[in-house]
Design an enzyme around this catalytic site. Structure first.
Site, mmCIF file in Angstrom:
data_model
loop_
_atom_site.group_PDB
_atom_site.id
_atom_site.type_symbol
_atom_site.label_atom_id
_atom_site.label_comp_id
_atom_site.label_asym_id
_atom_site.label_seq_id
_atom_site.Cartn_x
_atom_site.Cartn_y
_atom_site.Cartn_z
ATOM 1 N N THR A 18 0.812 -1.220 0.000
ATOM 2 C CA THR A 18 0.000 0.000 0.000
ATOM 3 C C THR A 18 0.850 1.276 0.000
ATOM 4 O O THR A 18 1.881 1.345 0.663
ATOM 5 C CB THR A 18 -0.931 -0.014 1.234
ATOM 6 O OG1 THR A 18 -1.607 -1.260 1.249
ATOM 7 C CG2 THR A 18 -1.936 1.115 1.195
ATOM 8 N N GLU A 19 0.346 2.266 -0.737
ATOM 9 C CA GLU A 19 1.013 3.575 -0.813
ATOM 10 C C GLU A 19 -0.002 4.660 -0.470
ATOM 11 O O GLU A 19 -1.206 4.406 -0.540
ATOM 12 C CB GLU A 19 1.509 3.796 -2.251
ATOM 13 C CG GLU A 19 2.436 2.691 -2.680
ATOM 14 C CD GLU A 19 3.021 2.921 -4.063
ATOM 15 O OE1 GLU A 19 2.535 3.824 -4.781
ATOM 16 O OE2 GLU A 19 3.980 2.211 -4.383
ATOM 17 N N SER A 45 -6.292 -0.564 -2.718
ATOM 18 C CA SER A 45 -7.022 -1.652 -3.372
ATOM 19 C C SER A 45 -6.503 -1.910 -4.785
ATOM 20 O O SER A 45 -6.401 -3.057 -5.222
ATOM 21 C CB SER A 45 -8.512 -1.296 -3.471
ATOM 22 O OG SER A 45 -9.041 -1.068 -2.195
ATOM 23 N N PHE A 63 0.759 2.379 6.010
ATOM 24 C CA PHE A 63 -0.043 1.364 6.730
ATOM 25 C C PHE A 63 0.671 0.014 6.799
ATOM 26 O O PHE A 63 0.014 -1.033 6.732
ATOM 27 C CB PHE A 63 -1.412 1.132 6.061
ATOM 28 C CG PHE A 63 -2.244 2.356 5.808
ATOM 29 C CD1 PHE A 63 -2.212 3.447 6.667
ATOM 30 C CD2 PHE A 63 -3.104 2.406 4.720
ATOM 31 C CE1 PHE A 63 -2.999 4.568 6.435
ATOM 32 C CE2 PHE A 63 -3.895 3.512 4.477
ATOM 33 C CZ PHE A 63 -3.846 4.600 5.329
ATOM 34 N N GLU A 109 -3.271 -15.145 2.850
ATOM 35 C CA GLU A 109 -3.462 -13.955 3.695
ATOM 36 C C GLU A 109 -4.946 -13.813 4.054
ATOM 37 O O GLU A 109 -5.309 -13.513 5.188
ATOM 38 C CB GLU A 109 -2.962 -12.716 2.945
ATOM 39 C CG GLU A 109 -3.231 -11.428 3.686
ATOM 40 C CD GLU A 109 -2.473 -10.222 3.130
ATOM 41 O OE1 GLU A 109 -1.559 -10.397 2.306
ATOM 42 O OE2 GLU A 109 -2.797 -9.095 3.532
ATOM 43 N N ARG A 110 -5.802 -14.029 3.067
ATOM 44 C CA ARG A 110 -7.246 -13.872 3.306
ATOM 45 C C ARG A 110 -7.780 -14.977 4.187
ATOM 46 O O ARG A 110 -8.645 -14.746 5.041
ATOM 47 C CB ARG A 110 -7.976 -13.821 1.957
ATOM 48 C CG ARG A 110 -7.730 -12.484 1.324
ATOM 49 C CD ARG A 110 -8.029 -12.362 -0.124
ATOM 50 N NE ARG A 110 -7.530 -11.054 -0.556
ATOM 51 C CZ ARG A 110 -7.311 -10.683 -1.796
ATOM 52 N NH1 ARG A 110 -7.546 -11.523 -2.784
ATOM 53 N NH2 ARG A 110 -6.848 -9.488 -2.074
HETATM 54 C C1 LIG Z 1 -4.039 -1.421 10.352
HETATM 55 C C2 LIG Z 1 -3.698 -1.634 8.919
HETATM 56 C C3 LIG Z 1 -2.692 -2.531 8.581
HETATM 57 C C4 LIG Z 1 -2.342 -2.701 7.243
HETATM 58 N N1 LIG Z 1 -1.271 -3.504 6.923
HETATM 59 C C5 LIG Z 1 -0.775 -3.485 5.647
HETATM 60 C C6 LIG Z 1 0.459 -4.145 5.314
HETATM 61 O O1 LIG Z 1 1.095 -4.777 6.159
HETATM 62 N N2 LIG Z 1 0.926 -4.031 4.056
HETATM 63 C C7 LIG Z 1 0.269 -3.344 3.080
HETATM 64 O O2 LIG Z 1 0.752 -3.279 1.967
HETATM 65 N N3 LIG Z 1 -0.905 -2.715 3.360
HETATM 66 C C8 LIG Z 1 -1.443 -2.767 4.613
HETATM 67 N N4 LIG Z 1 -2.613 -2.107 4.912
HETATM 68 C C9 LIG Z 1 -3.306 -1.394 3.853
HETATM 69 C C10 LIG Z 1 -4.616 -2.038 3.441
HETATM 70 O O3 LIG Z 1 -4.383 -3.250 2.779
HETATM 71 C C11 LIG Z 1 -5.355 -1.004 2.596
HETATM 72 O O4 LIG Z 1 -5.761 0.035 3.474
HETATM 73 C C12 LIG Z 1 -6.537 -1.609 1.882
HETATM 74 O O5 LIG Z 1 -6.126 -2.490 0.876
HETATM 75 C C13 LIG Z 1 -7.437 -0.517 1.250
HETATM 76 O O6 LIG Z 1 -6.687 0.375 0.504
HETATM 77 P P1 LIG Z 1 -6.867 1.965 0.734
HETATM 78 O O7 LIG Z 1 -6.741 2.218 2.191
HETATM 79 O O8 LIG Z 1 -5.950 2.653 -0.189
HETATM 80 O O9 LIG Z 1 -8.354 2.237 0.329
HETATM 81 P P2 LIG Z 1 -8.902 2.501 -1.165
HETATM 82 O O10 LIG Z 1 -8.379 1.465 -2.078
HETATM 83 O O11 LIG Z 1 -8.673 3.916 -1.509
HETATM 84 O O12 LIG Z 1 -10.451 2.246 -0.936
HETATM 85 C C14 LIG Z 1 -11.298 3.192 -0.283
HETATM 86 C C15 LIG Z 1 -12.713 2.626 -0.285
HETATM 87 O O13 LIG Z 1 -13.137 2.428 -1.634
HETATM 88 C C16 LIG Z 1 -13.527 1.105 -1.834
HETATM 89 N N5 LIG Z 1 -13.176 0.664 -3.185
HETATM 90 C C17 LIG Z 1 -11.961 0.711 -3.803
HETATM 91 N N6 LIG Z 1 -12.051 0.161 -5.020
HETATM 92 C C18 LIG Z 1 -13.329 -0.248 -5.175
HETATM 93 C C19 LIG Z 1 -14.050 -0.898 -6.221
HETATM 94 N N7 LIG Z 1 -13.443 -1.273 -7.351
HETATM 95 N N8 LIG Z 1 -15.367 -1.149 -6.023
HETATM 96 C C20 LIG Z 1 -15.991 -0.788 -4.879
HETATM 97 N N9 LIG Z 1 -15.355 -0.187 -3.877
HETATM 98 C C21 LIG Z 1 -14.064 0.079 -4.003
HETATM 99 C C22 LIG Z 1 -12.751 0.301 -0.805
HETATM 100 O O14 LIG Z 1 -13.381 -0.959 -0.551
HETATM 101 C C23 LIG Z 1 -12.807 1.252 0.365
HETATM 102 O O15 LIG Z 1 -14.039 1.106 1.035
HETATM 103 C C24 LIG Z 1 -3.031 -1.976 6.236
HETATM 104 C C25 LIG Z 1 -4.065 -1.119 6.579
HETATM 105 C C26 LIG Z 1 -4.386 -0.925 7.899
HETATM 106 C C27 LIG Z 1 -5.463 0.065 8.226
#
Ligand SMILES: Cc1cc2nc3c(=O)[nH]c(=O)nc-3n(C[C@H](O)[C@H](O)[C@H](O)COP(=O)(O)OP(=O)(O)OC[C@H]3O[C@@H](n4cnc5c(N)ncnc54)[C@H](O)[C@@H]3O)c2cc1C
Length: 378
Positions: free
Chosen positions: A124-125, A130, A154, A241-242
């Site tokens: 994640t960046e 997602s 994160f 992971e899931r």
């Molecule tokens: C406590 C914590 C630990 C984490 N640990 C890690 C880690 O170890 N390594 C790592 O790489 N990441 C990690 N993450 C990151 C995490 O995997 C991401 O926060 C997550 O994948 C969502 O990405 P985003 O926050 O950029 O949200 P976004 O991708 O910006 O999404 C925002 C919202 O839009 C929705 N959305 C996005 N695309 C779609 C779509 N196509 N259709 C419908 N809805 C959509 C999402 O479901 C969400 O509700 C962590 C996050 C947290 C909070």
């Protein structure tokens, strides 16, 4: 068919339970307050053989199958131990095992079993989560090195880790799925910085970090697997992971249900236990049903996973459903505790905070549903 646990599993579970109760659980609250788990705790886990149990003995593991990892995840949830062991053992180190060459494996794997080398994965960046294919962190080939620039956010265990698997863009193919590669970056590499330990709603001891990469030069030997295959490697490894996320969420739901039941039987209002009001007893009956559904589904899936069956659709179902279910259980269990549920000293208060993120990390509920919909031909 549910998971057939054996006598060996039971004994392993008991030993781990006792180990946690002795060495870890009594200190967990303090570590959460300090926002830091001491490395010594990881070393103790390593000494007892609880890190990467599945690695072969030649690399310091015990060669155990996946159900032992599931037992560790469950027992940690039951005792509210919030150390990202599952992230290290079941999510990051498997990349090294599956994709690493002999040199990489010998260099890093033994340390991952002792707690000397802690790991993290950086997908994640700030600008993308997602949508993994949109990763902007770049790795440019320069002679015998790659030069990495970008930032990650994160990252669980990021503050404490010694070794990072970093997802970076290495190409400009019109198919964005061909542009990502994985790199091994050691803490201390010039240009790499742990810029911030993030303050969160819960999971305070997990050392979630923001990381910066400024002209980080790594030898070409730090490429993990083949260049341009990163996206596919992530898709393969995200299945476990899931599953791990679903196992953890279900175990948390089980323990929250137990706490709610105990409380509902003890706490009296209007001269009778609150659990004896029909509204609450029906609510608890529904919660118990949901937990049972989650448990049997997850155990069935574990069996599939251990047998090497394809689980993409089902694991996406389990991930979103079990984590959403755990959140429903948390909200209802907290409500049943009344005002005490809002007090930090009550486990349900922390559990409510800790489960919230589970519908977000390891692929959000919405992304899981998108995968399922795609598999349904939609
Ligand atoms: C406590 C914590 C630990 C984490 N640990 C890690 C880690 O170890 N390594 C790592 O790489 N990441 C990690 N993450 C990151 C995490 O995997 C991401 O926060 C997550 O994948 C969502 O990405 P985003 O926050 O950029 O949200 P976004 O991708 O910006 O999404 C925002 C919202 O839009 C929705 N959305 C996005 N695309 C779609 C779509 N196509 N259709 C419908 N809805 C959509 C999402 O479901 C969400 O509700 C962590 C996050 C947290 C909070």
């Amino acid at each position: 068919m549910g998971f057939p646990y054996t006598e060996e599993h039971r004994l392993f579970r008991q030993s781990f339970h006792d180990f946690l109760a002795r060495e870890i659980t009594p200190y967990m609250r303090q570590w959460e307050k300090e926002r830091q788990v001491p490395r010594e705790a990881w070393r103790k886990l390593g000494e007892q053989g609880y890190l990467c149990t599945w690695l072969p003995e030649a690399y310091g593991g015990s060669g155990l199958s996946f159900e032992y990892e599931a037992i560790l995840i469950q027992e940690m949830a039951y005792q509210e131990v919030d150390i990202p062991v599952f992230l290290h053992s079941d999510i990051v180190v498997p990349y090294l095992w599956r994709l690493g060459n002999d040199e990489q494996k010998h260099r890093y794997l033994p340390g991952t079993t002792t707690g000397e080398i802690l790991t993290a994965i950086c997908m994640t960046e700030p600008g993308t989560g997602s949508d993994l294919a949109a990763v902007a962190t770049s790795a440019r080939r320069d002679g015998n090195s790659y030069v990495i620039n970008g930032s990650k956010i994160f990252i669980t265990n990021g503050w404490d880790a010694d070794l990072f698997i970093v997802v970076a863009k290495t190409g400009n193919d019109p198919n964005p799925h061909r542009n990502l590669s994985l790199f091994l970056v050691e803490d201390g590499t010039p240009g790499f910085a742990k810029t911030k330990k993030l303050e969160k709603m819960g999971r305070h001891a997990e050392g979630t970090a923001e990381l910066a990469f400024q002209d980080v030069r790594v030898p070409k030997e730090n490429l993990l697997g083949e260049e341009g295959r990163g996206f596919y490697y992530l898709m393969q490894n995200l299945q476990q992971e899931r599953l791990v996320a679903a196992i953890g969420a279900t175990a948390e739901a089980e323990i929250m249900l137990q706490e709610a039941l105990t409380y509902a039987k003890q706490r009296k209002a209007f001269g009778q236990p609150i659990g004896s009001f029909q509204y609450n007893s029906f609510r608890l009956a529904e919660m118990a049903t949901e937990v049972e559904l989650g448990r049997t589904f997850v155990e069935d899936l574990m069996l599939d996973h251990i047998q090497g069956n394809e689980i993409v659709t089902k694991v996406s179902m389990a991930k979103w459903w079990c984590t959403e279910m755990a959140n429903r259980i948390a909200a209802q269990a907290l409500q049943l505790h009344g005002g005490y549920g809002y007090m930090e000293e009550f486990p349900i208060c922390r559990q409510y905070q800790n489960v919230r993120v589970e519908t977000i990390f390891a692929g959000t509920t919405e992304i899981m549903k998108s995968i399922i919909a795609k598999q349904l031909g939609l």
